[in-house]
Design a protein around this motif. Structure first.
Motif, short mmCIF file in Angstrom:
data_model
loop_
_atom_site.label_atom_id
_atom_site.label_comp_id
_atom_site.label_asym_id
_atom_site.label_seq_id
_atom_site.Cartn_x
_atom_site.Cartn_y
_atom_site.Cartn_z
N MET A 1 0.85 -1.19 0.00
CA MET A 1 0.00 0.00 0.00
C MET A 1 0.88 1.24 0.00
O MET A 1 1.98 1.22 0.57
N GLY A 2 0.42 2.28 -0.67
CA GLY A 2 1.17 3.53 -0.63
C GLY A 2 0.28 4.73 -0.92
O GLY A 2 -0.78 4.60 -1.54
N MET A 3 0.73 5.87 -0.44
CA MET A 3 0.02 7.13 -0.69
C MET A 3 0.93 8.09 -1.42
O MET A 3 2.08 8.29 -1.01
N ALA A 4 0.41 8.67 -2.49
CA ALA A 4 1.20 9.63 -3.25
C ALA A 4 1.25 10.96 -2.51
O ALA A 4 0.44 11.24 -1.63
N THR A 5 2.17 11.78 -2.90
CA THR A 5 2.27 13.14 -2.36
C THR A 5 0.98 13.91 -2.64
O THR A 5 0.36 13.73 -3.69
N PHE A 6 0.57 14.72 -1.69
CA PHE A 6 -0.60 15.58 -1.88
C PHE A 6 -0.19 16.77 -2.74
O PHE A 6 0.38 17.75 -2.26
N THR A 7 -0.46 16.68 -4.03
CA THR A 7 -0.01 17.72 -4.97
C THR A 7 -0.91 17.74 -6.20
O THR A 7 -1.62 16.76 -6.48
N ASP A 8 -0.89 18.87 -6.92
CA ASP A 8 -1.63 18.96 -8.19
C ASP A 8 -0.80 18.44 -9.36
O ASP A 8 -1.28 18.33 -10.48
N ASN A 9 0.47 18.14 -9.09
CA ASN A 9 1.38 17.72 -10.15
C ASN A 9 1.14 16.25 -10.54
O ASN A 9 1.61 15.33 -9.89
N LYS A 10 0.37 16.08 -11.62
CA LYS A 10 -0.04 14.72 -12.01
C LYS A 10 1.14 13.87 -12.43
O LYS A 10 1.15 12.65 -12.21
N THR A 11 2.12 14.49 -13.06
CA THR A 11 3.31 13.74 -13.48
C THR A 11 3.99 13.12 -12.27
O THR A 11 4.40 11.96 -12.30
N GLN A 12 4.07 13.90 -11.20
CA GLN A 12 4.70 13.37 -9.98
C GLN A 12 3.89 12.21 -9.40
O GLN A 12 4.45 11.19 -8.99
N ILE A 13 2.57 12.34 -9.40
CA ILE A 13 1.73 11.27 -8.85
C ILE A 13 1.88 10.00 -9.68
O ILE A 13 2.04 8.90 -9.15
N HIS A 14 1.83 10.16 -11.02
CA HIS A 14 2.07 9.01 -11.91
C HIS A 14 3.39 8.33 -11.54
O HIS A 14 3.47 7.11 -11.43
N HIS A 15 4.42 9.13 -11.40
CA HIS A 15 5.76 8.63 -11.12
C HIS A 15 5.80 7.85 -9.80
O HIS A 15 6.37 6.76 -9.73
N GLU A 16 5.18 8.40 -8.78
CA GLU A 16 5.21 7.74 -7.46
C GLU A 16 4.46 6.41 -7.49
O GLU A 16 4.93 5.40 -6.95
N PHE A 17 3.29 6.39 -8.14
CA PHE A 17 2.53 5.14 -8.23
C PHE A 17 3.26 4.11 -9.10
O PHE A 17 3.24 2.92 -8.82
N LYS A 18 3.91 4.60 -10.15
CA LYS A 18 4.66 3.70 -11.02
C LYS A 18 5.79 3.03 -10.23
O LYS A 18 6.04 1.83 -10.35
N GLN A 19 6.45 3.81 -9.40
CA GLN A 19 7.53 3.25 -8.57
C GLN A 19 7.01 2.19 -7.60
O GLN A 19 7.66 1.17 -7.38
N LEU A 20 5.83 2.44 -7.04
CA LEU A 20 5.27 1.47 -6.12
C LEU A 20 4.91 0.17 -6.86
O LEU A 20 5.14 -0.93 -6.36
N LYS A 21 4.37 0.32 -8.06
CA LYS A 21 4.04 -0.87 -8.86
C LYS A 21 5.31 -1.66 -9.21
O LYS A 21 5.32 -2.90 -9.15
N GLN A 22 6.38 -0.95 -9.52
CA GLN A 22 7.64 -1.64 -9.82
C GLN A 22 8.16 -2.38 -8.60
O GLN A 22 8.65 -3.50 -8.70
N LEU A 23 8.05 -1.73 -7.44
CA LEU A 23 8.49 -2.38 -6.20
C LEU A 23 7.64 -3.62 -5.92
O LEU A 23 8.16 -4.66 -5.51
N PHE A 24 6.33 -3.48 -6.16
CA PHE A 24 5.43 -4.63 -5.99
C PHE A 24 5.88 -5.79 -6.87
O PHE A 24 5.99 -6.93 -6.42
#
Ligand SMILES: *Cc1c(COP(=O)(O)O)cnc(C)c1O
Length: 220
Positions: free
Chosen positions: A152-175
């Motif tokens: 489970m993970g929570m992305a940064t609270f931000t309007d920057n969608k690129t950053q959110i994509h990036h953070e979720f992508k990293q979590l999926k890779q770790l998974f």
């Protein structure tokens, strides 16, 4: 009050991704949660033990309660008899204690390991390196009353969608890496809990299997 239209839209989206809704009920009245129940929702999430307990007592017993917020070891006792899944396992010590309390009730509690992916300091969780190092030591061998079903993970609270994509992508890779290295033979390790009201479409796009949605489900 429940927003039926939003619930329906969200359920349709989730169906097309084969993902599951955890309806977050924190701060909602029993009446509103009953509306969710009447609409067929059976998986509900609370972030605090002291708010979960009275709801568990008073609401229908066919609700599958998930704990999604930070959990203190001394509180596990109070939920071990009924909680279905804990999304916020953020330390080895916590996992050991969940195992111990689940054993008292002859149960197996599903657990997700929480990973710190956001840039904010305050979010709980293992760092990716900590998680991989810890798993390498075969820490789960003697734990028979917890089942590690994913991350489970929570992305940064931000309007920057690129950053959110990036953070979720990293979590999926770790998974994927955890799955390959440490859970390859366990079909039960299959869940990626990511996405909330503001970012769940991005999370689904990046491979989420469980979204934890609150505010979007309710009328303001
Ligand atoms: C409150 C909460 C959610 C849901 O947040 P919304 O923005 O209301 O959808 C999801 N996950 C956790 C851990 C929460 O505490």
């Amino acid at each position: 009050m429940l927003n039926h239209q939003n619930l329906q839209l969200i359920q349709q989206q989730l169906a097309s991704y084969n993902a599951q809704l955890v309806a977050v009920t924190k701060k909602q009245s029993l009446e509103t949660i009953l509306q969710l129940h009447n609409a067929g929702v059976r998986v509900m999430g609370e972030n605090k033990v002291q708010e979960l307990l009275p709801k568990y007592e008073q609401l229908p017993k066919d609700i599958n309660w998930h704990l999604i917020g930070h959990l203190q070891t001394n509180k596990i006792k109070q939920i071990a008899s009924f909680v279905k899944c804990i999304h916020s396992v953020d330390s080895p010590k916590l996992l050991t204690e969940i195992d111990k309390q689940a054993k008292q009730h002859n149960r197996i509690i599903k657990c997700l390991l929480q990973v710190h992916i956001a840039t904010e300091e305050t979010k709980f969780g293992f760092t990716p390196d900590e998680l991989l190092l810890w798993l390498k030591q075969n820490p789960l061998n003697n734990l028979h009353h917890v089942s590690i079903v994913g991350l489970m993970g929570m992305a940064t609270f931000t309007d920057n969608k690129t950053q959110i994509h990036h953070e979720f992508k990293q979590l999926k890779q770790l998974f994927d890496e955890c799955k390959k290295r440490y859970f390859a033979l366990q079909d039960s390790f299959c869940e990626l809990s990511m996405g909330m009201s503001d970012d769940y479409p991005i999370a689904l796009n990046e491979g989420s299997t469980m979204v934890r949605i609150g505010s979007l489900l309710y009328e303001l």
